[in-house]
Scaffold this active site. Structure first.
Site, short mmCIF file in Angstrom:
data_model
loop_
_atom_site.label_atom_id
_atom_site.label_comp_id
_atom_site.label_asym_id
_atom_site.label_seq_id
_atom_site.Cartn_x
_atom_site.Cartn_y
_atom_site.Cartn_z
N ASN A 47 0.74 -1.22 0.01
CA ASN A 47 -0.19 -0.10 0.10
C ASN A 47 0.75 1.40 0.04
O ASN A 47 0.42 2.33 0.49
CB ASN A 47 -0.81 0.08 1.27
CG ASN A 47 -1.94 -1.30 1.27
OD1 ASN A 47 -2.67 -1.71 0.31
ND2 ASN A 47 -2.05 -1.67 2.47
N HIS A 133 -13.51 -1.77 7.75
CA HIS A 133 -12.40 -2.66 8.14
C HIS A 133 -12.44 -3.31 9.43
O HIS A 133 -13.27 -2.52 10.38
CB HIS A 133 -11.13 -1.51 8.29
CG HIS A 133 -9.68 -2.05 8.59
ND1 HIS A 133 -9.17 -2.07 9.66
CD2 HIS A 133 -8.97 -2.62 7.50
CE1 HIS A 133 -8.09 -2.60 9.59
NE2 HIS A 133 -7.76 -2.81 8.13
N GLU A 176 -15.46 4.21 5.25
CA GLU A 176 -14.04 4.32 4.52
C GLU A 176 -14.64 5.30 3.42
O GLU A 176 -15.46 5.28 2.82
CB GLU A 176 -13.44 3.13 4.15
CG GLU A 176 -13.04 2.24 5.18
CD GLU A 176 -12.64 0.73 4.91
OE1 GLU A 176 -11.86 0.84 3.79
OE2 GLU A 176 -12.63 -0.15 5.74
N SER A 180 -10.83 -0.58 1.40
CA SER A 180 -9.29 -1.57 1.25
C SER A 180 -9.53 -2.55 0.15
O SER A 180 -8.59 -2.87 -0.24
CB SER A 180 -8.87 -1.82 2.55
OG SER A 180 -9.74 -2.48 3.24
N ASP A 205 -12.69 7.11 7.51
CA ASP A 205 -11.32 6.45 7.34
C ASP A 205 -10.66 6.58 6.03
O ASP A 205 -11.37 5.92 5.20
CB ASP A 205 -11.54 5.00 7.68
CG ASP A 205 -10.13 4.38 8.19
OD1 ASP A 205 -9.46 4.58 7.16
OD2 ASP A 205 -10.32 3.27 8.71
N HIS A 208 -6.85 4.62 2.42
CA HIS A 208 -6.35 4.43 1.39
C HIS A 208 -6.82 5.76 0.36
O HIS A 208 -6.38 5.49 -0.83
CB HIS A 208 -7.12 3.27 0.53
CG HIS A 208 -6.87 1.79 1.45
ND1 HIS A 208 -5.58 1.23 1.33
CD2 HIS A 208 -7.36 1.33 2.40
CE1 HIS A 208 -5.62 0.23 2.23
NE2 HIS A 208 -6.54 0.29 2.74
N LYS A 239 0.49 3.94 4.75
CA LYS A 239 0.03 3.54 3.36
C LYS A 239 0.74 4.61 2.50
O LYS A 239 2.15 4.43 2.12
CB LYS A 239 -1.35 3.16 3.33
CG LYS A 239 -1.64 1.79 4.16
CD LYS A 239 -3.07 1.83 4.24
CE LYS A 239 -3.21 0.44 5.13
NZ LYS A 239 -4.55 0.32 5.79
C1 LIG Z 1 -4.91 -0.46 7.07
C2 LIG Z 1 -6.13 0.07 7.68
C3 LIG Z 1 -6.31 0.32 8.81
C4 LIG Z 1 -5.38 0.07 10.00
O1 LIG Z 1 -4.21 1.11 9.78
P1 LIG Z 1 -2.78 0.62 10.56
O2 LIG Z 1 -2.11 1.71 10.69
O3 LIG Z 1 -2.31 -0.46 9.38
O4 LIG Z 1 -2.83 -0.30 11.71
C5 LIG Z 1 -7.53 1.23 9.46
N1 LIG Z 1 -8.57 1.07 8.38
C6 LIG Z 1 -8.39 1.11 6.99
C7 LIG Z 1 -9.50 1.15 6.22
C8 LIG Z 1 -7.24 0.33 6.68
O5 LIG Z 1 -7.27 -0.15 5.53
#
Ligand SMILES: *Cc1c(COP(=O)(O)O)cnc(C)c1O
Length: 387
Positions: A47, A133, A176, A180, A205, A208, A239
């Site tokens: 990512n 997630h 989100e 993801s 969130d 991505h 990411k």
């Molecule tokens: C990767 C991810 C997380 C977690 O983040 P980390 O920093 O890897 O713990 C949370 N929400 C989504 C949508 C993700 O893709």
């Protein structure tokens, strides 16, 4: 308690047992299975979308901070673990996200769990997209609030649930912005309208999306022009920002509250200063160099165009995450194995990460992969893909 031996044998038998694979990271998007003599594989699982983890500006910022402050912060932020670089990073993130303030967390997982559990309790209700997630699910569970799961990106279903279950307590809608495992986007403008109409908080969130979308890399919130309508803009540095850790941007009052109440913030050691310094360099880069984003998007477009020309008719979606649904887990596993022999490292994503019957290959496009790499990968994929 489950009988551990039985559990492991059952997973093994059904082909769902997971195990870590040793991987040598050769740089520039190349990996090799540890101990294998084969050629390097193109990494379609990372990512690190903008390839910032290898960017000289991040490496310089991290090593400078490393030499000045050492390796660890030594304590939680509320104790002696608060360094100037943490606060500078919070200011930079708040500006990027168009919010008054921001707060850092050790990881995105910890951020989601801490934020949701701090805000919501037994008398409240959380409206959550079914494909959210795992960390969002875990936050909801820890909060102990009522849960209303709406069908993925289905505004009619959400509206129906808001109308029937909103109640008198607090309410949170959580989504989100770029999903993801599916690579599709939430309808943010409509969600802002709904959250206003039903008097809810809206949490987005942007794990991505930050760095990848928006004129300044501020994510889908910036792209859709809805910063003012989002109460909690969460995201990670691990990411597209090429570093580690996470943040939430919100009103000053909200951040003051979370400093006191988010347990994954209060009771956890601060991010290492060198890591925060790398994140700060990344935030500055994504604001100053839109070319990074444009380059990524043009490569994503090239890869999708090659797939289409190669006869793949599936919907390839609007983002740098490209799922190819195959159905059964075994089928996705076999395809991933076959692609490996063609020099491609592509993860097969299976239940429980995705819903039953929707196992898929997930192509994640990064700036590490050049146009020649992507065209060759698309050709290899088309050659062994069921139409
Ligand atoms: C990767 C991810 C997380 C977690 O983040 P980390 O920093 O890897 O713990 C949370 N929400 C989504 C949508 C993700 O893709």
């Amino acid at each position: 308690m489950v009988e551990i031996g039985d559990w492991l044998r059952a997973r093994q038998a059904e082909g769902t047992l997971r195990a870590l694979v040793g991987l040598d990271h050769l740089g520039h998007g190349r990996v090799r299975l540890t101990g294998s003599a084969g050629p390097a594989l193109l990494d379609f699982s990372s990512n690190d979308y903008l390839a910032l983890s290898e960017h000289p500006a991040l490496i310089a910022a991290a090593s400078e901070a490393l030499h000045r402050y050492g390796t660890g912060a030594g304590a939680a932020r509320l104790m002696s673990g608060n360094f100037p670089v943490h606060q500078e990073l919070e200011q930079a993130v708040a500006a990027l996200k168009g919010q008054e303030a921001a707060l850092l967390f050790g990881s995105g997982y910890g951020a989601n769990v801490g934020i949701i559990a701090a805000l919501m309790g037994r008398d409240d209700i959380i409206f959550t997209d079914r494909l959210n997630h795992a960390s969002i699910y875990d936050g909801c569970r820890l909060a102990g609030a009522k849960l209303a799961r709406f069908r993925h990106n289905d505004l009619d279903h959400l509206t129906e649930l808001l109308a029937s279950r909103r109640g008198k307590g607090g309410a949170l809608i959580v989504v989100e912005s770029v999903y993801s495992m599916d690579g599709d986007c939430a309808p943010l403008r409509e969600l802002v309208r709904l959250k206003e109409r039903y008097d809810c908080l809206l949490m987005v969130d942007e794990a991505h999306a930050t760095g990848v979308f928006g004129a300044h890399g501020g994510g889908m919130i910036e792209e859709a022009g809805v910063a003012g309508g989002v109460d909690l803009a969460m995201g990670t540095f691990g990411k597209a920002l090429g570093s580690y850790g996470a943040y939430v941007a919100a009103s000053r009052q909200m951040i003051d509250f979370l400093v006191n109440r988010a347990r994954s913030f209060v009771f956890s050691t601060a991010l290492p200063p060198a890591v925060a310094a790398a994140s700060l360099a990344a935030v500055r880069l994504i604001r100053q160099e839109p070319g990074l984003r444009q380059e990524l998007h043009s490569r994503v477009a090239l890869f999708k165009e090659c797939l289409r020309q190669g006869g793949i008719s599936a919907d390839l979606g609007p983002s740098q995450i490209i799922p190819l649904q195959l159905g059964a887990s075994a089928k996705a596993m076999a395809m991933a194995e076959r692609l490996r022999t063609q020099g491609l490292f592509v993860p097969a994503v299976r239940p429980p990460t995705v819903p039953e019957g929707t196992a898929r290959l997930r192509f994640s496009i990064t700036r590490h992969l050049g146009e020649v790499d992507l065209a060759a990968a698309a050709a290899a994929l088309c050659a062994c893909c069921p139409r």
